[in-house]
Design a protein around this motif. Structure first.
Motif, PDB file in Angstrom:
ATOM      1  N   ARG A 156      -3.065   0.734  -3.649  1.00 50.88           N
ATOM      2  CA  ARG A 156      -2.443  -0.554  -3.365  1.00 50.88           C
ATOM      3  C   ARG A 156      -1.950  -1.118  -4.689  1.00 50.88           C
ATOM      4  NH1 ARG A 156      -2.495  -3.553   1.163  1.00 50.88           N
ATOM      5  NH2 ARG A 156      -4.288  -2.453   2.037  1.00 50.88           N
ATOM      6  N   VAL A 157      -0.660  -1.397  -4.751  1.00 49.31           N
ATOM      7  CA  VAL A 157      -0.009  -1.866  -5.975  1.00 49.31           C
ATOM      8  C   VAL A 157       0.222  -3.369  -5.844  1.00 49.31           C
ATOM      9  CG1 VAL A 157       2.038  -1.637  -7.427  1.00 49.31           C
ATOM     10  CG2 VAL A 157       1.075   0.385  -6.306  1.00 49.31           C
TER      11      VAL A 157
ATOM     12  N   GLY B   5       0.831  -1.190   0.000  1.00 50.21           N
ATOM     13  CA  GLY B   5       0.000   0.000   0.000  1.00 50.21           C
ATOM     14  C   GLY B   5       0.867   1.241   0.000  1.00 50.21           C
ATOM     15  N   HIS B   6       0.278   2.359  -0.451  1.00 48.06           N
ATOM     16  CA  HIS B   6       1.012   3.622  -0.487  1.00 48.06           C
ATOM     17  C   HIS B   6       0.055   4.778  -0.205  1.00 48.06           C
ATOM     18  CE1 HIS B   6       4.725   1.826  -1.922  1.00 48.06           C
ATOM     19  NE2 HIS B   6       3.945   1.027  -2.630  1.00 48.06           N
ATOM     20  N   SER B   7       0.556   5.718   0.577  1.00 40.04           N
ATOM     21  CA  SER B   7      -0.230   6.886   0.953  1.00 40.04           C
ATOM     22  C   SER B   7       0.301   8.124   0.247  1.00 40.04           C
ATOM     23  CB  SER B   7      -0.164   7.106   2.478  1.00 40.04           C
ATOM     24  OG  SER B   7      -0.627   5.963   3.171  1.00 40.04           O
ATOM     25  N   ILE B   8      -0.607   8.988  -0.167  1.00 33.57           N
ATOM     26  CA  ILE B   8      -0.241  10.225  -0.849  1.00 33.57           C
ATOM     27  C   ILE B   8      -0.066  11.323   0.188  1.00 33.57           C
ATOM     28  CG2 ILE B   8      -0.937  11.916  -2.585  1.00 33.57           C
ATOM     29  CD1 ILE B   8      -2.742   9.684  -3.770  1.00 33.57           C
ATOM     30  N   ARG B   9       1.085  11.964   0.153  1.00 29.79           N
ATOM     31  CA  ARG B   9       1.367  13.009   1.127  1.00 29.79           C
ATOM     32  C   ARG B   9       0.331  14.130   1.021  1.00 29.79           C
ATOM     33  NH1 ARG B   9       5.828  13.624   4.030  1.00 29.79           N
ATOM     34  NH2 ARG B   9       7.096  12.307   2.672  1.00 29.79           N
TER      35      ARG B   9
ATOM     36  N   MET C 125       3.999   9.303   0.979  1.00 34.21           N
ATOM     37  CA  MET C 125       4.477   9.583   2.333  1.00 34.21           C
ATOM     38  C   MET C 125       5.632   8.634   2.635  1.00 34.21           C
ATOM     39  SD  MET C 125       1.007  10.090   4.552  1.00 34.21           S
ATOM     40  CE  MET C 125      -0.379  11.057   3.955  1.00 34.21           C
ATOM     41  N   TRP C 126       6.780   9.207   2.954  1.00 34.88           N
ATOM     42  CA  TRP C 126       7.977   8.408   3.206  1.00 34.88           C
ATOM     43  C   TRP C 126       8.947   9.236   4.023  1.00 34.88           C
ATOM     44  CZ3 TRP C 126      13.261   8.441   2.545  1.00 34.88           C
ATOM     45  CH2 TRP C 126      13.924   7.206   2.576  1.00 34.88           C
TER      46      TRP C 126
ATOM     47  N   LEU D  15       2.039   4.048   6.046  1.00 36.64           N
ATOM     48  CA  LEU D  15       0.747   3.486   5.699  1.00 36.64           C
ATOM     49  C   LEU D  15      -0.227   3.647   6.846  1.00 36.64           C
ATOM     50  CD1 LEU D  15       2.929   1.942   3.831  1.00 36.64           C
ATOM     51  CD2 LEU D  15       1.056   0.359   3.425  1.00 36.64           C
ATOM     52  N   THR D  16      -1.452   3.230   6.633  1.00 36.78           N
ATOM     53  CA  THR D  16      -2.499   3.432   7.632  1.00 36.78           C
ATOM     54  C   THR D  16      -2.178   2.715   8.931  1.00 36.78           C
ATOM     55  OG1 THR D  16      -4.179   3.702   5.920  1.00 36.78           O
ATOM     56  CG2 THR D  16      -4.943   3.088   8.104  1.00 36.78           C
TER      57      THR D  16
END
Length: 309
Positions: free
Chosen positions: A164-165, A60-64, A200-201, A209-210
């Motif tokens: 989610r990739v 999963g990946h979150s957008i800043r 977000m990193w 992630l959440t």
């Protein structure tokens, strides 16, 4: 330099010991080490297909600066903005050229169910935790899925994470699945940056992630594997723990194995690179298959029980 990210910085005194315990001693001073070069994966193209039914890598990946789908203040407008961004990204996609985009709200019930049965689509949130957080209040208005023609590479939009990739295919060739994941994720990040967005990193926590359990890589590399004998053996839980693997049913978390088929995946997320985690799965699955073959013959497996990794 450690980039700030609430709540892990605002509530540092609370979260640091929790994360250290949750992620196997990962200390507040440690830095995450990414590695998305699929050439660094050793073997993985020969997992026996009569045991390994399918192979998958997902994260999963979150957008800043975009609210998590879980938080109560995440608005319908934010869901819609992420959906539109995903559509724009898909139109700019160049690898490969054709990508169907399927909006959940425009699918028939039969189309949705077929994708769910094929493990390509997420189902409507039913967990009391997810429902209480408001994740399903706009369902099915904004969730989307887009995928390659062969469905080896998929992107989910507005599920539990912003994106989610997923790379998945039948059989045991993780050496094919992993490059699709790495290359696809790299292109998504490039397209994001071209539109002034980013994931977000930070150097300490990796991808944000959440769920705190998914910090770092957020990566789950796994196989659906037939282990009818080993799955009932008393040493199975111990073997998985020592290999740094975890099991669940093929229907996902909190589901039981059917017909001796399990989903086996990496237990770690933070403190290990993506390549290291996939390697753990490849090496561990090979040993599980060897143990299953021994048990099929009625032989003991005590000498194969590994030391703790």
């Amino acid at each position: 330099m450690r980039l700030r990210f609430p709540p892990y910085d605002v509530f540092k005194e609370l979260f640091d010991p929790i994360l250290e315990d949750l992620h196997g001693g990962y200390k507040p001073s440690d830095e995450h080490k990414p590695d998305l070069n699929p050439d660094n994966l050793q073997d993985g193209d020969d997992l026996a297909p009569n045991y390994v039914l399918s192979s998958q890598v997902r994260s999963g990946h979150s957008i800043r600066a975009s609210a998590s789908p879980h938080v109560p203040h995440c608005s319908r407008g934010e869901h819609g903005a992420r959906e539109q961004l995903a559509v724009e990204l898909r139109r700019a996609w160049t690898w490969p050229a054709t990508w169907p985009v399927l909006a959940l709200k425009s699918m028939t019930q039969a189309e949705q169910q077929q994708l769910i049965d094929d493990h390509f689509l997420f189902d409507e949130p039913l967990s009391p935790l997810l429902l209480a957080s408001g994740m399903a209040r706009d369902w099915p208005d904004a969730p989307d899925i887009w995928h390659s023609d062969s469905k080896i590479f998929l992107v989910w939009v507005n599920e539990e994470e912003h994106l989610r990739v997923i790379s998945v295919q039948k059989g045991g060739n993780m050496k094919e699945v992993f490059p699709w994941f790495c290359n696809g994720l790299a292109q998504i990040e490039t397209l994001f940056k071209s539109k002034n967005y980013e994931f977000m990193w930070n150097p300490h926590l990796g991808y944000i992630l959440t769920c705190p359990s998914n910090l770092g890589t957020g990566l789950r590399a796994g196989v659906h594997i037939k282990l009818p004998h080993l799955g009932k053996h008393e040493t199975f839980p111990k073997v998985l723990k020592r290999l740094r693997l975890q099991k669940r049913g093929t229907g996902g978390v909190d589901t039981a194995a059917l017909g001796g088929v399990f989903e086996v995946s990496n237990a770690d997320r933070l403190g290990f690179s993506e390549v290291e985690l996939v390697q753990v799965v490849v090496d561990g699955v090979k040993l599980l298959i060897e143990m299953e073959q021994r048990l099929e013959q009625g032989w003991a497996i005590d000498d194969l029980v590994p030391a703790q990794k």
